[in-house]
Design an enzyme around this catalytic site. Structure first.
Site, PDB file in Angstrom:
ATOM      1  N   ASP A 144       4.384  -5.625  -4.023  1.00  0.00           N
ATOM      2  CA  ASP A 144       3.115  -5.543  -3.304  1.00  0.00           C
ATOM      3  C   ASP A 144       2.045  -6.124  -4.226  1.00  0.00           C
ATOM      4  O   ASP A 144       1.695  -5.520  -5.236  1.00  0.00           O
ATOM      5  CB  ASP A 144       2.853  -4.063  -2.975  1.00  0.00           C
ATOM      6  CG  ASP A 144       1.459  -3.811  -2.441  1.00  0.00           C
ATOM      7  OD1 ASP A 144       0.627  -4.726  -2.457  1.00  0.00           O
ATOM      8  OD2 ASP A 144       1.207  -2.671  -2.011  1.00  0.00           O
ATOM      9  N   GLN A 189      -3.167  -5.931  -5.105  1.00  0.00           N
ATOM     10  CA  GLN A 189      -4.164  -5.727  -6.163  1.00  0.00           C
ATOM     11  C   GLN A 189      -4.047  -6.723  -7.310  1.00  0.00           C
ATOM     12  O   GLN A 189      -4.941  -6.793  -8.148  1.00  0.00           O
ATOM     13  CB  GLN A 189      -4.053  -4.298  -6.724  1.00  0.00           C
ATOM     14  CG  GLN A 189      -4.486  -3.226  -5.756  1.00  0.00           C
ATOM     15  CD  GLN A 189      -5.959  -3.299  -5.398  1.00  0.00           C
ATOM     16  OE1 GLN A 189      -6.788  -3.754  -6.176  1.00  0.00           O
ATOM     17  NE2 GLN A 189      -6.294  -2.876  -4.192  1.00  0.00           N
ATOM     18  N   CYS A 247      -5.812   5.964  -0.586  1.00  0.00           N
ATOM     19  CA  CYS A 247      -4.533   5.731   0.115  1.00  0.00           C
ATOM     20  C   CYS A 247      -3.360   5.867  -0.851  1.00  0.00           C
ATOM     21  O   CYS A 247      -2.365   5.148  -0.753  1.00  0.00           O
ATOM     22  CB  CYS A 247      -4.481   4.363   0.788  1.00  0.00           C
ATOM     23  SG  CYS A 247      -5.621   4.212   2.132  1.00  0.00           S
ATOM     24  N   HIS A 291       0.640   2.671  -2.948  1.00  0.00           N
ATOM     25  CA  HIS A 291      -0.296   2.813  -1.827  1.00  0.00           C
ATOM     26  C   HIS A 291       0.524   3.325  -0.642  1.00  0.00           C
ATOM     27  O   HIS A 291       1.708   3.019  -0.520  1.00  0.00           O
ATOM     28  CB  HIS A 291      -0.843   1.410  -1.533  1.00  0.00           C
ATOM     29  CG  HIS A 291      -1.933   1.332  -0.528  1.00  0.00           C
ATOM     30  ND1 HIS A 291      -1.693   1.347   0.823  1.00  0.00           N
ATOM     31  CD2 HIS A 291      -3.275   1.195  -0.671  1.00  0.00           C
ATOM     32  CE1 HIS A 291      -2.845   1.233   1.463  1.00  0.00           C
ATOM     33  NE2 HIS A 291      -3.823   1.136   0.589  1.00  0.00           N
ATOM     34  N   LYS A 305      -8.532  -9.409  -0.308  1.00  0.00           N
ATOM     35  CA  LYS A 305      -8.688  -8.957  -1.697  1.00  0.00           C
ATOM     36  C   LYS A 305      -9.058 -10.135  -2.605  1.00  0.00           C
ATOM     37  O   LYS A 305      -9.333  -9.961  -3.784  1.00  0.00           O
ATOM     38  CB  LYS A 305      -7.375  -8.346  -2.212  1.00  0.00           C
ATOM     39  CG  LYS A 305      -6.776  -7.262  -1.331  1.00  0.00           C
ATOM     40  CD  LYS A 305      -7.390  -5.924  -1.551  1.00  0.00           C
ATOM     41  CE  LYS A 305      -6.589  -4.855  -0.810  1.00  0.00           C
ATOM     42  NZ  LYS A 305      -7.292  -3.580  -0.764  1.00  0.00           N
TER      43      LYS A 305
HETATM   44  N1  PMP Z   1      -1.121  -2.117  -1.225  1.00  0.00           N
HETATM   45  C1  PMP Z   1      -2.098  -1.997  -2.132  1.00  0.00           C
HETATM   46  C2  PMP Z   1      -1.739  -1.821  -3.580  1.00  0.00           C
HETATM   47  C3  PMP Z   1      -3.428  -2.036  -1.713  1.00  0.00           C
HETATM   48  O1  PMP Z   1      -4.412  -1.898  -2.599  1.00  0.00           O
HETATM   49  C4  PMP Z   1      -3.718  -2.220  -0.332  1.00  0.00           C
HETATM   50  C5  PMP Z   1      -5.148  -2.255   0.178  1.00  0.00           C
HETATM   51  N2  PMP Z   1      -5.958  -1.233  -0.316  1.00  0.00           N
HETATM   52  C6  PMP Z   1      -2.660  -2.344   0.560  1.00  0.00           C
HETATM   53  C7  PMP Z   1      -1.371  -2.302   0.066  1.00  0.00           C
HETATM   54  C8  PMP Z   1      -2.877  -2.534   2.025  1.00  0.00           C
HETATM   55  O2  PMP Z   1      -3.500  -3.761   2.284  1.00  0.00           O
HETATM   56  P1  PMP Z   1      -4.037  -4.095   3.759  1.00  0.00           P
HETATM   57  O3  PMP Z   1      -4.854  -2.908   4.169  1.00  0.00           O
HETATM   58  O4  PMP Z   1      -4.853  -5.338   3.557  1.00  0.00           O
HETATM   59  O5  PMP Z   1      -2.856  -4.295   4.623  1.00  0.00           O
END
Ligand code: PMP
Length: 406
Positions: free
Chosen positions: A198, A201, A364, A121, A224
């Site tokens: 991270d 997910q 993203c 991401h 999430k």
């Molecule tokens: N890493 C991953 C794998 C994600 O799916 C997301 C959220 N889509 C994020 C980071 C960022 O999370 P946040 O927007 O809650 O900071």
């Protein structure tokens, strides 16, 4: 066995109609929905004990502090973390990653290498690029294959004494790929590199044991996992957290302040400057209680059933291509797909007219889309409160969209 119909009654939003049709919410990888039990905790906070924490002698402040610190203990227990002061409350995954990336500015130098995976991401790419710009270190990318799975032999060959940090998501938000983080952590440690996982997910599907994983840093977001937005957690081994400087200065993170010199508070407060998202933190704890009461094994099993069912049905649509691992045991309940000759955005727009919420675009994760030479995908991501009837609605919706757009 999950009683899905009963579970659905916990989520008031699932009664909504969109464009006159019952909502079919399949954008859970972007954010999960919130059960009444968690909403009640937020309402209760503002109705009964709204006060600033840690510094008040009055009753409200003490009650709020106890509940907030109680949530930290729930997080500690859920993730099997050794010390509660290794749990840093954050605004979410992005905040946690930036905190660590900023902290490494003085621990990294020119010639050092930082490895990220090709599946990341943007929030697990950009902070490390910024760190490399500040320090002169080099960012290297662990490549993936056509199934969206990391090429582990290449990862092994990239590791050397120059490798200082390795950053990988546990599960890819774009494709649902489950990365072999146990092996990645073990191999990175053989060259003394620190590892950040991270978990944004993975947390909705898996209950990770951070001590067993022996990971150095782990980040996630409450939204999430049926919790509110704007709150999350960073886990760091205490030795690492003690080595990193504070991320932000301000109230709460100090031991003593004079104009000549300030000393910092101990962990975890050193990294928690300012008034936090108090109700959010407490609700994060409540969300973990909610998910644990259902049970992560039952959740994973049911979501896998939905994944198999949906993959089978969608695959029967001519011209539809699903990206990511072919072996469904190597992915989670995310289906990222395109239909030949049709832009994903157009499919998403038509599905919305039918009340079906999916995500369209690059998710993203532009480098993942670049790899497949596509502008984006349609992504349907399932949670434990989704049903086979909703999968059927998606499949019918996609067929109709295809007919209208071809
Ligand atoms: N890493 C991953 C794998 C994600 O799916 C997301 C959220 N889509 C994020 C980071 C960022 O999370 P946040 O927007 O809650 O900071």
């Amino acid at each position: 066995m999950l009683d899905v119909q009963k579970i659905r009654t916990d989520f008031p939003i699932l009664n909504r109609k969109i464009n006159g049709k019952p909502l079919v919410y399949l954008d859970n990888a972007a954010t999960s929905q919130t059960p009444q039990q968690v909403i009640d905790v937020i309402v209760d906070y503002y109705s009964n004990y709204n006060a600033n924490i840690h510094r008040g002698v009055h009753t409200l402040s003490q009650e709020a502090t106890d509940l907030y610190e109680g949530a930290r203990l729930k997080i500690q227990e859920h993730f099997n973390i050794k010390h509660s002061h290794e749990v840093i409350m954050t605004a979410g995954t992005t905040h946690g990653i930036n905190l660590v990336a900023s902290g490494f500015s003085n621990l990294i130098e020119k010639g050092d290498e930082i490895l990220v995976s090709a599946l990341e991401h943007h929030s697990n790419i950009v902070p490390w690029q910024m760190l490399c710009e500040r320090t002169g270190a080099t960012l290297r990318v662990i490549p993936m294959d056509d199934n969206g799975q990391l090429i582990m032999a290449d990862f092994g060959a990239m590791l050397s004494e120059r490798t200082k940090l390795v950053f990988v998501n546990h599960i890819s938000n774009a494709l649902g790929t489950i990365n072999p983080i146990e092996t990645i952590i073990k191999k990175a440690h053989e060259v003394n590199a620190a590892v950040l996982i991270d978990g944004a997910q993975s947390c909705p599907h898996i209950k990770p044991d951070l001590q067993a994983l022996d990971v150095d840093f782990y980040v996630t977001s409450a939204h999430k996992i049926c919790g509110p937005t704007g709150v999350g957690m960073l886990y760091g081994k205490q030795d690492w957290l003690n080595k990193l400087p504070p991320y932000q200065g301000g109230g709460e993170m100090i031991a003593e302040v004079t104009f000549e010199k300030t000393t910092y508070a101990d962990l975890p407060h050193k990294f928690e400057a300012g008034t936090p998202n108090i109700s959010g933190g407490i609700a994060f704890g409540a969300a973990l209680d909610y998910m644990n009461a259902i049970g992560f094994e039952a959740i994973a099993e049911y979501e896998h059933e939905l994944l198999e069912y949906a993959t089978d049905k969608l695959s029967q649509i001519e011209g539809l291509k699903i990206y990511g691992p072919k072996d469904l045991n190597e992915k989670t309940s995310v289906i990222s797909f395109n239909i030949q000759g049709i832009h994903p955005y157009d499919i998403g727009t038509i599905l919305d007219k039918m009340g079906i919420a999916v995500r369209t675009g690059h998710h993203c994760a532009q480098p993942v889309m670049d790899f497949f030479k596509i502008p984006g995908t349609v992504r349907a991501s399932f949670a434990f409160y989704n049903t086979k009837a909703e999968v059927d609605a998606l499949v019918e919706g996609v067929k109709k969209a295809k007919m209208m757009l071809s």
